[in-house]
Design an enzyme around this catalytic site. Structure first.
Site, PDB file in Angstrom:
ATOM      1  N   CYS A 116       7.484  18.237  -9.220  1.00 39.30           N
ATOM      2  CA  CYS A 116       8.161  16.940  -9.262  1.00 39.30           C
ATOM      3  C   CYS A 116       9.640  17.180  -9.558  1.00 39.30           C
ATOM      4  O   CYS A 116       9.964  17.920 -10.488  1.00 39.30           O
ATOM      5  CB  CYS A 116       7.530  16.066 -10.347  1.00 39.30           C
ATOM      6  SG  CYS A 116       8.495  14.591 -10.747  1.00 39.30           S
ATOM      7  N   HIS A 151       0.815  -1.213   0.000  1.00 41.30           N
ATOM      8  CA  HIS A 151       0.000   0.000   0.000  1.00 41.30           C
ATOM      9  C   HIS A 151       0.846   1.259   0.000  1.00 41.30           C
ATOM     10  O   HIS A 151       0.370   2.330   0.331  1.00 41.30           O
ATOM     11  CB  HIS A 151      -0.965  -0.013   1.202  1.00 41.30           C
ATOM     12  CG  HIS A 151      -1.972  -1.107   1.092  1.00 41.30           C
ATOM     13  ND1 HIS A 151      -2.083  -2.119   2.010  1.00 41.30           N
ATOM     14  CD2 HIS A 151      -2.890  -1.351   0.143  1.00 41.30           C
ATOM     15  CE1 HIS A 151      -3.044  -2.955   1.622  1.00 41.30           C
ATOM     16  NE2 HIS A 151      -3.550  -2.514   0.508  1.00 41.30           N
ATOM     17  N   ALA A 204      -2.639  -8.542  19.691  1.00 42.41           N
ATOM     18  CA  ALA A 204      -1.368  -8.835  19.019  1.00 42.41           C
ATOM     19  C   ALA A 204      -0.190  -8.679  19.968  1.00 42.41           C
ATOM     20  O   ALA A 204       0.803  -9.387  19.844  1.00 42.41           O
ATOM     21  CB  ALA A 204      -1.199  -7.928  17.800  1.00 42.41           C
ATOM     22  N   ASN A 227      -5.318 -12.660  15.488  1.00 41.16           N
ATOM     23  CA  ASN A 227      -6.247 -11.542  15.337  1.00 41.16           C
ATOM     24  C   ASN A 227      -7.006 -11.302  16.639  1.00 41.16           C
ATOM     25  O   ASN A 227      -7.217 -12.230  17.429  1.00 41.16           O
ATOM     26  CB  ASN A 227      -7.244 -11.880  14.221  1.00 41.16           C
ATOM     27  CG  ASN A 227      -7.635 -10.688  13.403  1.00 41.16           C
ATOM     28  OD1 ASN A 227      -6.880  -9.727  13.298  1.00 41.16           O
ATOM     29  ND2 ASN A 227      -8.807 -10.738  12.809  1.00 41.16           N
ATOM     30  N   LEU A 228      -7.428 -10.073  16.822  1.00 41.39           N
ATOM     31  CA  LEU A 228      -8.189  -9.734  18.019  1.00 41.39           C
ATOM     32  C   LEU A 228      -9.489 -10.539  18.091  1.00 41.39           C
ATOM     33  O   LEU A 228      -9.915 -10.974  19.160  1.00 41.39           O
ATOM     34  CB  LEU A 228      -8.491  -8.234  18.031  1.00 41.39           C
ATOM     35  CG  LEU A 228      -9.073  -7.661  19.310  1.00 41.39           C
ATOM     36  CD1 LEU A 228      -8.171  -7.938  20.513  1.00 41.39           C
ATOM     37  CD2 LEU A 228      -9.289  -6.154  19.169  1.00 41.39           C
ATOM     38  N   GLY A 250      -3.637  -9.290  12.594  1.00 41.70           N
ATOM     39  CA  GLY A 250      -4.501  -8.116  12.656  1.00 41.70           C
ATOM     40  C   GLY A 250      -5.134  -7.769  11.332  1.00 41.70           C
ATOM     41  O   GLY A 250      -4.687  -6.861  10.641  1.00 41.70           O
ATOM     42  N   THR A 251      -6.174  -8.476  10.955  1.00 42.22           N
ATOM     43  CA  THR A 251      -6.850  -8.210   9.685  1.00 42.22           C
ATOM     44  C   THR A 251      -8.363  -8.348   9.857  1.00 42.22           C
ATOM     45  O   THR A 251      -8.828  -9.152  10.664  1.00 42.22           O
ATOM     46  CB  THR A 251      -6.362  -9.170   8.588  1.00 42.22           C
ATOM     47  OG1 THR A 251      -7.032  -8.854   7.367  1.00 42.22           O
ATOM     48  CG2 THR A 251      -6.645 -10.631   8.944  1.00 42.22           C
ATOM     49  N   CYS A 257      10.108  15.622 -13.446  1.00 41.03           N
ATOM     50  CA  CYS A 257       9.491  16.227 -14.637  1.00 41.03           C
ATOM     51  C   CYS A 257       9.071  17.687 -14.422  1.00 41.03           C
ATOM     52  O   CYS A 257       8.734  18.374 -15.387  1.00 41.03           O
ATOM     53  CB  CYS A 257       8.298  15.411 -15.113  1.00 41.03           C
ATOM     54  SG  CYS A 257       6.830  15.546 -14.061  1.00 41.03           S
TER      55      CYS A 257
HETATM   56 ZN   LIG Z   1       6.989  13.878 -12.441  1.00 42.85          ZN
END
Ligand SMILES: [Zn+2]
Length: 136
Positions: A38, A11, A121, A103-104, A77-78, A41
């Site tokens: 940026c 992610h 956890a 998991n909880l 943990g999901t 670019c």
């Molecule tokens: Zn860029």
């Protein structure tokens, strides 16, 4: 047991920046704005280098390869509600990989794991690590 030390940030990373125009990535400054240019670019299309809802997560092929090559797949943990990550346990199961959920509470995919343990956890993970290191 071989433990893979790599972390794959599926992610993204909040401390990284991404150019929405050219795809360049760099360490995020302390403060960041869309109007920032940026460094590659020069366009003003800066955003956090994180995957938002509706975007495809990073490193999916590497993740699936790692799951298929694993001896043990552990989810800690999901909710088991957000795909494609919620399906990793099923991918592991199809590959014959042992699966464990820490998991909880039971998740939406608990029934797909070989073993599930419920609790904080902060308690489950250290106990499990001790088991692994002791070879149990
Ligand atoms: Zn860029």
């Amino acid at each position: 047991m071989v433990i893979c030390p790599a972390v794959l940030h599926m992610h993204g990373e909040l401390m990284r920046a991404l150019c929405g125009a050219c795809g360049a990535r760099w360490d995020a400054p302390a403060e960041m704005a869309v109007a920032d240019a940026c460094p590659s670019c020069g366009k003003a299309a800066t955003r956090p280098d994180v995957v938002w809802f509706g975007e495809y997560p990073y490193h999916m092929e590497e993740i699936w390869d790692a799951i298929r090559a694993a001896e043990l797949f552990v989810a800690i943990g999901t909710s088991g509600q957000v795909y494609p990550a919620a399906a990793f346990v099923q991918d592991a199961g199809r590959a014959g990989v042992e699966t464990l959920e820490l998991n909880l509470e039971r998740s939406d995919v608990s029934h797909d794991f070989d073993e599930t343990r419920q609790g904080p956890a902060t308690e489950l993970v250290p106990a499990w690590v001790e088991e692994v290191l002791a070879g149990r």
